[in-house]
Design a protein around this motif. Structure first.
Motif, PDB file in Angstrom:
ATOM      1  N   UNK A 198      -6.131   3.544  -6.759  1.00  0.00           N
ATOM      2  CA  UNK A 198      -7.468   3.728  -6.200  1.00  0.00           C
ATOM      3  C   UNK A 198      -7.701   5.199  -5.898  1.00  0.00           C
ATOM      4  N   UNK A 199      -8.833   5.705  -6.329  1.00  0.00           N
ATOM      5  CA  UNK A 199      -9.200   7.093  -6.021  1.00  0.00           C
ATOM      6  C   UNK A 199     -10.020   7.108  -4.737  1.00  0.00           C
ATOM      7  N   UNK A 200      -9.636   7.980  -3.828  1.00  0.00           N
ATOM      8  CA  UNK A 200     -10.300   8.061  -2.521  1.00  0.00           C
ATOM      9  C   UNK A 200     -11.527   8.958  -2.598  1.00  0.00           C
ATOM     10  N   UNK A 201     -12.605   8.515  -1.924  1.00  0.00           N
ATOM     11  CA  UNK A 201     -13.837   9.302  -1.858  1.00  0.00           C
ATOM     12  C   UNK A 201     -14.199   9.685  -0.434  1.00  0.00           C
ATOM     13  N   UNK A 202     -13.689   8.935   0.525  1.00  0.00           N
ATOM     14  CA  UNK A 202     -13.940   9.247   1.937  1.00  0.00           C
ATOM     15  C   UNK A 202     -12.835   8.609   2.760  1.00  0.00           C
TER      16      UNK A 202
ATOM     17  N   UNK B 258     -10.577   3.825   4.126  1.00  0.00           N
ATOM     18  CA  UNK B 258     -10.728   4.589   2.896  1.00  0.00           C
ATOM     19  C   UNK B 258     -11.834   3.964   2.049  1.00  0.00           C
ATOM     20  N   UNK B 259     -12.702   4.801   1.502  1.00  0.00           N
ATOM     21  CA  UNK B 259     -13.684   4.375   0.525  1.00  0.00           C
ATOM     22  C   UNK B 259     -13.126   4.775  -0.837  1.00  0.00           C
ATOM     23  N   UNK B 260     -12.981   3.799  -1.755  1.00  0.00           N
ATOM     24  CA  UNK B 260     -12.258   4.025  -3.011  1.00  0.00           C
ATOM     25  C   UNK B 260     -13.000   3.462  -4.220  1.00  0.00           C
ATOM     26  N   UNK B 261     -12.595   3.946  -5.374  1.00  0.00           N
ATOM     27  CA  UNK B 261     -12.959   3.326  -6.646  1.00  0.00           C
ATOM     28  C   UNK B 261     -11.671   3.083  -7.422  1.00  0.00           C
ATOM     29  N   UNK B 262     -11.738   2.145  -8.353  1.00  0.00           N
ATOM     30  CA  UNK B 262     -10.564   1.858  -9.174  1.00  0.00           C
ATOM     31  C   UNK B 262     -10.362   2.999 -10.162  1.00  0.00           C
TER      32      UNK B 262
ATOM     33  N   UNK C 278       0.845  -1.190   0.000  1.00  0.00           N
ATOM     34  CA  UNK C 278       0.000   0.000   0.000  1.00  0.00           C
ATOM     35  C   UNK C 278       0.887   1.249   0.000  1.00  0.00           C
ATOM     36  N   UNK C 279       0.552   2.211  -0.862  1.00  0.00           N
ATOM     37  CA  UNK C 279       1.344   3.439  -0.948  1.00  0.00           C
ATOM     38  C   UNK C 279       0.437   4.626  -1.234  1.00  0.00           C
ATOM     39  N   UNK C 280       0.687   5.744  -0.561  1.00  0.00           N
ATOM     40  CA  UNK C 280       0.012   6.978  -0.949  1.00  0.00           C
ATOM     41  C   UNK C 280       0.645   7.438  -2.254  1.00  0.00           C
ATOM     42  N   UNK C 281      -0.166   7.963  -3.164  1.00  0.00           N
ATOM     43  CA  UNK C 281       0.318   8.323  -4.488  1.00  0.00           C
ATOM     44  C   UNK C 281       0.158   9.817  -4.769  1.00  0.00           C
TER      45      UNK C 281
ATOM     46  N   UNK D 106      -5.514  14.301  -7.936  1.00  0.00           N
ATOM     47  CA  UNK D 106      -6.625  13.758  -7.153  1.00  0.00           C
ATOM     48  C   UNK D 106      -6.092  12.848  -6.045  1.00  0.00           C
ATOM     49  N   UNK D 107      -6.900  12.603  -5.034  1.00  0.00           N
ATOM     50  CA  UNK D 107      -6.442  11.739  -3.939  1.00  0.00           C
ATOM     51  C   UNK D 107      -6.371  10.280  -4.394  1.00  0.00           C
ATOM     52  N   UNK D 108      -5.132   9.763  -4.482  1.00  0.00           N
ATOM     53  CA  UNK D 108      -4.908   8.397  -4.960  1.00  0.00           C
ATOM     54  C   UNK D 108      -3.988   7.628  -4.024  1.00  0.00           C
ATOM     55  N   UNK D 109      -4.249   6.332  -3.920  1.00  0.00           N
ATOM     56  CA  UNK D 109      -3.354   5.389  -3.259  1.00  0.00           C
ATOM     57  C   UNK D 109      -3.162   4.226  -4.223  1.00  0.00           C
ATOM     58  N   UNK D 110      -2.188   3.348  -3.917  1.00  0.00           N
ATOM     59  CA  UNK D 110      -2.014   2.163  -4.747  1.00  0.00           C
ATOM     60  C   UNK D 110      -1.827   0.932  -3.879  1.00  0.00           C
ATOM     61  N   UNK D 111      -2.213  -0.201  -4.443  1.00  0.00           N
ATOM     62  CA  UNK D 111      -1.913  -1.516  -3.881  1.00  0.00           C
ATOM     63  C   UNK D 111      -1.471  -2.390  -5.044  1.00  0.00           C
TER      64      UNK D 111
END
Length: 169
Positions: free
Chosen positions: A144-148, A126-130, A50-53, A57-62
């Motif tokens: 993953x784009x963060x929504x909450x 985190x609530x996310x979408x691909x 897991x990494x903050x990207x 826009x607010x993104x993370x990765x796995x």
């Protein structure tokens, strides 16, 4: 800093999976659960990649193995939940890597109307979408784009040298 003149990496090294796993394991990482409620059941996996990207826009990765039997089902959910696991979650992490039908037995979870599933005792949720999937060798890097987001106080579960540990400080 000490610099050694003429020091070189050996060429044609045997970079077998065991040797690489051992070298990669020197670098400690946190552990997350990626989960959703799909077709009336809880689906999820544990990831130590897991990494903050990005903030905008607010993104993370796995990273997910292409051979994962869970990811094809999980990715069908409109939203995914990501939970940063706490230091006491070693057994939970092992359970999330175990038999599919038992992964959430005895674990408190919360699901959203959109399908994301998070573990109640996690440090951050985190609530996310691909956002995008990128092929990378034998894995997929999933952006993953963060929504909450919500978070609490505590220490994270740490994965180091193929074992779970905790921060000491």
């Amino acid at each position: 800093m000490t610099q050694v003149q003429g020091a070189r990496f050996a060429t044609n090294q045997d970079l077998d999976a065991g040797r690489l796993r051992e070298a990669f394991g020197i670098f400690p990482s946190g552990v997350v659960a990626v989960a959703a409620y799909v077709d009336g059941r809880s689906i999820g996996l544990a990831a130590s990649s897991f990494t903050s990207v990005s903030l905008e826009p607010p993104l993370v990765s796995v990273s997910v193995a292409k051979s994962s039997k869970t990811w094809p089902d999980l990715r069908r959910s409109p939203h995914l939940g990501v939970t940063i696991l706490a230091e006491h979650h070693g057994e939970v992490c092992r359970q999330l890597a175990g038999p599919v039908d038992q992964r959430f037995d005895g674990i408190g979870t919360t699901s959203s109307d959109e399908g994301s599933l998070t573990l109640d005792e996690g440090l951050a949720h985190f609530d996310c979408t691909i956002y995008r999937e990128v092929e990378a060798g034998d894995h997929l890097i999933v952006l993953l784009e963060l929504h909450a987001v919500r978070h609490s106080v505590g220490q994270p579960l740490v994965f180091h040298r193929s074992a779970f540990g905790r921060l000491v400080g």
